[in-house]
Design a protein around this motif. Structure first.
Motif, PDB file in Angstrom:
ATOM      1  N   GLY A 123     -25.450 -12.083  52.784  1.00 40.14           N
ATOM      2  CA  GLY A 123     -26.262 -12.916  53.671  1.00 40.14           C
ATOM      3  C   GLY A 123     -27.202 -12.169  54.584  1.00 40.14           C
ATOM      4  N   PHE A 124     -27.169 -10.825  54.555  1.00 37.98           N
ATOM      5  CA  PHE A 124     -28.051 -10.075  55.454  1.00 37.98           C
ATOM      6  C   PHE A 124     -29.531 -10.363  55.147  1.00 37.98           C
ATOM      7  N   LEU A 125     -29.882 -10.236  53.880  1.00 35.91           N
ATOM      8  CA  LEU A 125     -31.285 -10.477  53.511  1.00 35.91           C
ATOM      9  C   LEU A 125     -31.697 -11.917  53.792  1.00 35.91           C
ATOM     10  N   ALA A 126     -30.748 -12.826  53.577  1.00 36.84           N
ATOM     11  CA  ALA A 126     -31.048 -14.238  53.854  1.00 36.84           C
ATOM     12  C   ALA A 126     -31.415 -14.398  55.326  1.00 36.84           C
ATOM     13  N   ASN A 127     -30.657 -13.718  56.195  1.00 35.93           N
ATOM     14  CA  ASN A 127     -30.959 -13.818  57.629  1.00 35.93           C
ATOM     15  C   ASN A 127     -32.331 -13.242  57.944  1.00 35.93           C
ATOM     16  N   VAL A 128     -32.601 -12.089  57.351  1.00 32.71           N
ATOM     17  CA  VAL A 128     -33.901 -11.452  57.593  1.00 32.71           C
ATOM     18  C   VAL A 128     -35.037 -12.388  57.158  1.00 32.71           C
ATOM     19  N   PHE A 129     -34.901 -12.938  55.958  1.00 27.98           N
ATOM     20  CA  PHE A 129     -35.973 -13.797  55.439  1.00 27.98           C
ATOM     21  C   PHE A 129     -36.107 -15.087  56.252  1.00 27.98           C
ATOM     22  N   ASN A 130     -34.992 -15.583  56.760  1.00 26.57           N
ATOM     23  CA  ASN A 130     -35.077 -16.779  57.611  1.00 26.57           C
ATOM     24  C   ASN A 130     -35.916 -16.508  58.849  1.00 26.57           C
ATOM     25  N   ILE A 131     -35.669 -15.349  59.438  1.00 26.93           N
ATOM     26  CA  ILE A 131     -36.436 -15.015  60.646  1.00 26.93           C
ATOM     27  C   ILE A 131     -37.920 -14.863  60.306  1.00 26.93           C
ATOM     28  N   LEU A 132     -38.206 -14.170  59.203  1.00 26.01           N
ATOM     29  CA  LEU A 132     -39.616 -13.987  58.817  1.00 26.01           C
ATOM     30  C   LEU A 132     -40.277 -15.329  58.512  1.00 26.01           C
ATOM     31  N   ALA A 133     -39.532 -16.206  57.846  1.00 29.54           N
ATOM     32  CA  ALA A 133     -40.099 -17.510  57.495  1.00 29.54           C
ATOM     33  C   ALA A 133     -40.404 -18.305  58.754  1.00 29.54           C
ATOM     34  N   LYS A 134     -39.487 -18.214  59.719  1.00 30.08           N
ATOM     35  CA  LYS A 134     -39.691 -18.944  60.969  1.00 30.08           C
ATOM     36  C   LYS A 134     -41.002 -18.520  61.636  1.00 30.08           C
ATOM     37  N   HIS A 135     -41.331 -17.232  61.484  1.00 28.43           N
ATOM     38  CA  HIS A 135     -42.569 -16.727  62.089  1.00 28.43           C
ATOM     39  C   HIS A 135     -43.751 -16.791  61.125  1.00 28.43           C
ATOM     40  N   LYS A 136     -43.558 -17.535  60.046  1.00 31.95           N
ATOM     41  CA  LYS A 136     -44.628 -17.764  59.056  1.00 31.95           C
ATOM     42  C   LYS A 136     -45.163 -16.459  58.471  1.00 31.95           C
ATOM     43  N   ILE A 137     -44.242 -15.531  58.225  1.00 30.24           N
ATOM     44  CA  ILE A 137     -44.663 -14.258  57.646  1.00 30.24           C
ATOM     45  C   ILE A 137     -44.142 -14.185  56.226  1.00 30.24           C
ATOM     46  N   SER A 138     -45.035 -13.872  55.281  1.00 33.00           N
ATOM     47  CA  SER A 138     -44.515 -13.722  53.931  1.00 33.00           C
ATOM     48  C   SER A 138     -44.458 -12.242  53.589  1.00 33.00           C
ATOM     49  N   VAL A 139     -43.419 -11.908  52.843  1.00 33.25           N
ATOM     50  CA  VAL A 139     -43.175 -10.521  52.485  1.00 33.25           C
ATOM     51  C   VAL A 139     -43.965 -10.213  51.229  1.00 33.25           C
ATOM     52  N   ASP A 140     -44.455  -9.002  51.178  1.00 34.07           N
ATOM     53  CA  ASP A 140     -45.337  -8.599  50.107  1.00 34.07           C
ATOM     54  C   ASP A 140     -44.571  -7.794  49.074  1.00 34.07           C
ATOM     55  N   THR A 141     -44.235  -6.562  49.428  1.00 34.81           N
ATOM     56  CA  THR A 141     -43.433  -5.737  48.521  1.00 34.81           C
ATOM     57  C   THR A 141     -42.144  -5.406  49.234  1.00 34.81           C
ATOM     58  N   ILE A 142     -41.120  -5.146  48.448  1.00 38.72           N
ATOM     59  CA  ILE A 142     -39.817  -4.908  49.068  1.00 38.72           C
ATOM     60  C   ILE A 142     -39.004  -3.933  48.216  1.00 38.72           C
ATOM     61  N   THR A 143     -38.304  -3.033  48.874  1.00 41.01           N
ATOM     62  CA  THR A 143     -37.325  -2.202  48.158  1.00 41.01           C
ATOM     63  C   THR A 143     -36.033  -2.234  48.970  1.00 41.01           C
ATOM     64  N   THR A 144     -34.928  -2.131  48.292  1.00 36.96           N
ATOM     65  CA  THR A 144     -33.667  -2.179  49.027  1.00 36.96           C
ATOM     66  C   THR A 144     -32.758  -1.033  48.591  1.00 36.96           C
ATOM     67  N   SER A 145     -31.904  -0.614  49.519  1.00 44.94           N
ATOM     68  CA  SER A 145     -30.833   0.311  49.171  1.00 44.94           C
ATOM     69  C   SER A 145     -29.564  -0.273  49.758  1.00 44.94           C
ATOM     70  N   GLU A 146     -28.507   0.474  49.712  1.00 47.14           N
ATOM     71  CA  GLU A 146     -27.222  -0.077  50.141  1.00 47.14           C
ATOM     72  C   GLU A 146     -27.226  -0.507  51.617  1.00 47.14           C
ATOM     73  N   VAL A 147     -27.844   0.321  52.465  1.00 52.35           N
ATOM     74  CA  VAL A 147     -27.788  -0.014  53.890  1.00 52.35           C
ATOM     75  C   VAL A 147     -29.154  -0.258  54.526  1.00 52.35           C
ATOM     76  N   SER A 148     -30.175  -0.297  53.724  1.00 54.14           N
ATOM     77  CA  SER A 148     -31.470  -0.571  54.344  1.00 54.14           C
ATOM     78  C   SER A 148     -32.403  -1.308  53.395  1.00 54.14           C
ATOM     79  N   VAL A 149     -33.360  -1.938  53.982  1.00 51.65           N
ATOM     80  CA  VAL A 149     -34.362  -2.640  53.192  1.00 51.65           C
ATOM     81  C   VAL A 149     -35.731  -2.326  53.802  1.00 51.65           C
ATOM     82  N   ALA A 150     -36.690  -2.005  52.937  1.00 53.27           N
ATOM     83  CA  ALA A 150     -38.042  -1.704  53.413  1.00 53.27           C
ATOM     84  C   ALA A 150     -38.970  -2.764  52.853  1.00 53.27           C
ATOM     85  N   LEU A 151     -39.829  -3.288  53.698  1.00 49.84           N
ATOM     86  CA  LEU A 151     -40.742  -4.304  53.196  1.00 49.84           C
ATOM     87  C   LEU A 151     -42.105  -4.220  53.863  1.00 49.84           C
TER      88      LEU A 151
END
Ligand code: ADP
Ligand code: ASP
Ligand code: MG
Length: 450
Positions: A324-352
């Motif tokens: 659910g971590f990414l879900a939380n992150v995306f919820n916050i971004l969506a609330k601020h009307k920000i769409s993510v462009d490119t994304i990479t993830t690792s075990e403990v971090s996500v870059a976007l």
């Protein structure tokens, strides 16, 4: 389908008197062009955005004077500019009062009202330029047709209402044989207030009007003779692409090829309306046709560059095996009307990276303090700027062998901050330092296209 074309002329094509005359001659030469959609004269929108963001009285006067001079320089070359000068003066007075109001308290609605004046003025002057070339045209306030939501700065059109308005306001004019000159970029919210479709939005307006009129094509007249394998301003060896698909053009626009506003392709794809891109200064040079399914479909089509990218790196040990971590992150971004462009993830971090395409008219920053505070409550947040996204656009890139080797071989001396490969069959993205971006584009272009 009718035999009607909608022609759009961008800022440089209406920048001065000779540019307007060249554009007018293109309209006159093509009897199918019955609707002309115009941008503001080059530079005007930027000045109006400056005013809308609020400036002190001295600076304000200078900026208004700059706008006045751009428009007056055109009026001065008209044979009889008396009547139109009065109308332009009225707009300039309006700009002055709105700019004064913006200096006290700026707002997105006020910004849109203010910056709509650029298109209003250029379209009025253009009718006059046509008239002096013996061509009668009818000026139309496009807000009586293009209905939008209330999202100032980047409004979305209401297709049904726009269709209804087009049937009642625009089609009767065309059926009477009128040549209609109108504005790109602007629309009207249900409240009656002026809205804008985001910077560069006139292309989108033209495609929307073409759709509601069931036009045979949209002609985008600009300062380049078509869509090139990369921005010819960056790589002079760039070659014009004669025909390309909607999907390819949409990818290019999304990843920064400013020659078309990304949303332009929506109505075109939806209603299968071919889009032509050509140079208003040199129409004889030909241009690019964007259509549904042209052949061939080369593996490498073009390289696009998007500057000023923001990289967000979010890390948290809690991410380890968490749900659910990414879900939380995306919820916050969506609330601020920000769409993510490119994304990479690792075990403990996500870059976007954040999508700035079709950015709001006011040019407001995407990352607000509220957004950063909310994210910080969830994880560590690192913000990197000074980056640019270089996108290789093509077809079936995911199954082409040796692509990665060629790209990384070419870029071995550059620091590649992030890559995105595999999610899309049509692009491979690399994030590089902005100071390297032009060289990266040139190097990749030389390797893949020259
Ligand atoms: P307009 O004011 O007519 O809308 P823009 O400045 O928005 O014109 O778009 C035209 C510009 O797009 C060109 O001058 C060129 O520098 C830039 N551009 C970026 N990528 C490309 C590309 N792949 N092909 C052609 N032009 C491109
Ligand atoms: N004049 C507006 C802008 O500069 C819209 C456009 O030119 O397409 O963004
Ligand atoms: Mg443009």
């Amino acid at each position: 389908m009718s035999n009607l074309s909608v022609a759009k002329f961008g800022g440089t094509s209406v920048a001065n008197f000779s540019a307007m005359q060249a554009s007018a001659n293109i309209v006159i030469a093509d009897p199918n062009t019955r609707v002309v959609v115009l941008s503001a004269s080059a530079g005007v929108t930027n000045f109006l955005v400056e005013l809308a963001n609020g400036c002190d009285p001295v600076h304000r006067a200078t900026v208004i004077e700059n706008v006045r001079q751009i428009q007056y320089a055109i009026l001065d070359e008209l044979k009889d500019a008396n009547i139109i000068r009065q109308e332009i003066d009225r707009y300039l007075d309006n700009i002055e009062s709105l700019a004064e109001a913006a200096a006290l308290a700026t707002s997105p609605a006020l910004t849109d009202e203010l910056i709509s004046h650029g298109e209003m003025m250029s379209s009025l002057i253009f009718v006059e330029v046509l008239r002096e070339l013996n061509c009668q045209a009818t000026w139309l306030d496009v807000r009586t047709v293009v209905a939008t939501d209330e999202h100032f700065g980047k409004a979305s059109p209401n297709d049904e209402k726009t269709q209804h308005n087009a049937d009642n306001v625009l089609k009767p004019l065309i059926n009477q044989g009128e040549l209609v000159v109108t504005q790109g970029f602007i629309g009207r919210a249900p409240s009656g207030k002026t809205t804008t479709l985001g910077r560069g939005g006139s292309d989108y307006s033209a495609a929307l009007l073409a759709e509601v009129l069931n036009a045979k094509d949209v002609l985008i007249w600009t300062d380049v003779a078509g869509i090139y394998t990369t921005d010819p301003r960056i790589a002079s060896a760039a070659k014009r692409i004669d025909t390309m698909s909607f999907a390819e053009a949409a990818e290019m626009a999304t990843f920064g090829a400013k020659v078309l506003h990304p949303a332009t392709l929506l109505p075109a794809v939806r209603s299968n309306i071919p889009v032509y891109v050509g140079s208003s200064k040199a129409p004889e040079q030909g241009g690019t046709w964007v259509t549904r399914d042209p052949q061939p479909r080369p593996t490498f089509r073009a390289i696009a560059l998007r500057r000023d990218q923001t990289l967000l790196t979010l890390s948290s040990l809690n991410m380890l095996h968490a749900q659910g971590f990414l879900a939380n992150v995306f919820n916050i971004l969506a609330k601020h009307k920000i769409s993510v462009d490119t994304i990479t993830t690792s075990e403990v971090s996500v870059a976007l990276t954040l999508d700035k395409t079709g950015s709001a008219s006011s040019g407001a920053e995407l990352l607000s303090n509220e957004l950063l505070t909310e994210l910080s409550a969830l994880c560590n947040v690192k913000v990197d700027t000074g980056l640019s996204l270089v996108a290789l656009i093509g077809n079936d890139l995911h199954i082409a062998a040796g692509v990665a080797k060629r790209i990384f071989g070419t870029l071995e001396h550059y620091n590649v901050r992030m890559i995105s490969y595999g999610a899309s069959t049509n692009n491979i993205c690399t994030l590089v330092r902005s100071s390297d971006a032009d060289n990266v584009v040139r190097a990749l272009h030389a390797e893949l296209f020259e």
